[in-house]
Design a protein around this motif. Structure first.
Motif, PDB file in Angstrom:
ATOM      1  N   SER A  40       0.847  -1.188   0.000  1.00 26.92           N
ATOM      2  CA  SER A  40       0.000   0.000   0.000  1.00 26.92           C
ATOM      3  C   SER A  40       0.885   1.240   0.000  1.00 26.92           C
ATOM      4  N   PHE A  62     -11.393  -4.142  -3.582  1.00 31.95           N
ATOM      5  CA  PHE A  62     -10.728  -3.524  -4.725  1.00 31.95           C
ATOM      6  C   PHE A  62      -9.228  -3.817  -4.796  1.00 31.95           C
ATOM      7  N   ASP A  63      -8.758  -4.757  -3.990  1.00 35.49           N
ATOM      8  CA  ASP A  63      -7.346  -5.141  -4.050  1.00 35.49           C
ATOM      9  C   ASP A  63      -7.007  -5.737  -5.412  1.00 35.49           C
ATOM     10  N   GLU A  64      -5.838  -5.419  -5.899  1.00 37.33           N
ATOM     11  CA  GLU A  64      -5.265  -6.088  -7.076  1.00 37.33           C
ATOM     12  C   GLU A  64      -4.607  -7.354  -6.524  1.00 37.33           C
ATOM     13  N   TYR A  74      -0.934  -8.828  -2.760  1.00 34.65           N
ATOM     14  CA  TYR A  74      -2.039  -7.907  -2.990  1.00 34.65           C
ATOM     15  C   TYR A  74      -1.512  -6.481  -3.118  1.00 34.65           C
ATOM     16  N   ASP A  76      -3.100  -2.701  -2.567  1.00 36.06           N
ATOM     17  CA  ASP A  76      -4.222  -1.940  -2.055  1.00 36.06           C
ATOM     18  C   ASP A  76      -4.910  -1.203  -3.200  1.00 36.06           C
ATOM     19  N   GLY A  77      -6.226  -1.344  -3.297  1.00 38.38           N
ATOM     20  CA  GLY A  77      -6.984  -0.744  -4.391  1.00 38.38           C
ATOM     21  C   GLY A  77      -6.791   0.756  -4.521  1.00 38.38           C
ATOM     22  N   VAL A  80      -3.227   1.507  -6.363  1.00 40.17           N
ATOM     23  CA  VAL A  80      -2.904   0.987  -7.700  1.00 40.17           C
ATOM     24  C   VAL A  80      -2.510   2.098  -8.674  1.00 40.17           C
TER      25      VAL A  80
END
Length: 118
Positions: A40, A62-64, A74, A76-77, A80
């Motif tokens: 993140s 919304f995590d990638e 992951y 953090d959305g 991104v």
């Protein structure tokens, strides 16, 4: 009728072999309940945003999600957009070890390298 074509979206961050190996080591000794590692970009430091890598126990909507040989990584959305096209590496020498980021979106960084601006 027009046919809809979809294509795979490229990953936001590419992990080097060293970074993937480090994720595998982290997951091998992860606390109980950890399902992966999340990157993140919290607001902190003198330049505004910092990189933060932590264990994650719950997947966020919304995590990638990037599957690596050693575990799930992951992003953090909310982070991104700041990271698209970045390369994440793990670097060790006699005095320090840590994740290093090559981020084409960073317009500047603080002198200590702990934070960046976009």
């Amino acid at each position: 009728m027009t046919e809809t074509k979809t294509r795979a979206r490229p990953v936001a961050v590419t992990l080097t072999a060293n970074a993937e190996e480090r994720v595998a080591k982290l997951m091998a000794s992860a606390p109980e309940g950890a399902i992966g590692v999340r990157l993140s970009t919290p607001r902190r430091g003198c330049s505004g945003l910092a990189y933060s890598v932590d264990y994650v126990t719950e997947e966020q909507k919304f995590d990638e999600k990037i599957e690596t040989p050693g575990g799930v990584f992951y992003i953090d959305g909310a982070s991104v957009l700041y990271l698209i096209g970045s390369v994440m590496d793990w670097v060790e020498d006699d005095f320090a070890a840590g994740f290093v980021f090559e981020n084409p979106n960073a317009k500047g960084a603080c002198g200590c390298g702990e934070s960046f601006t976009v």
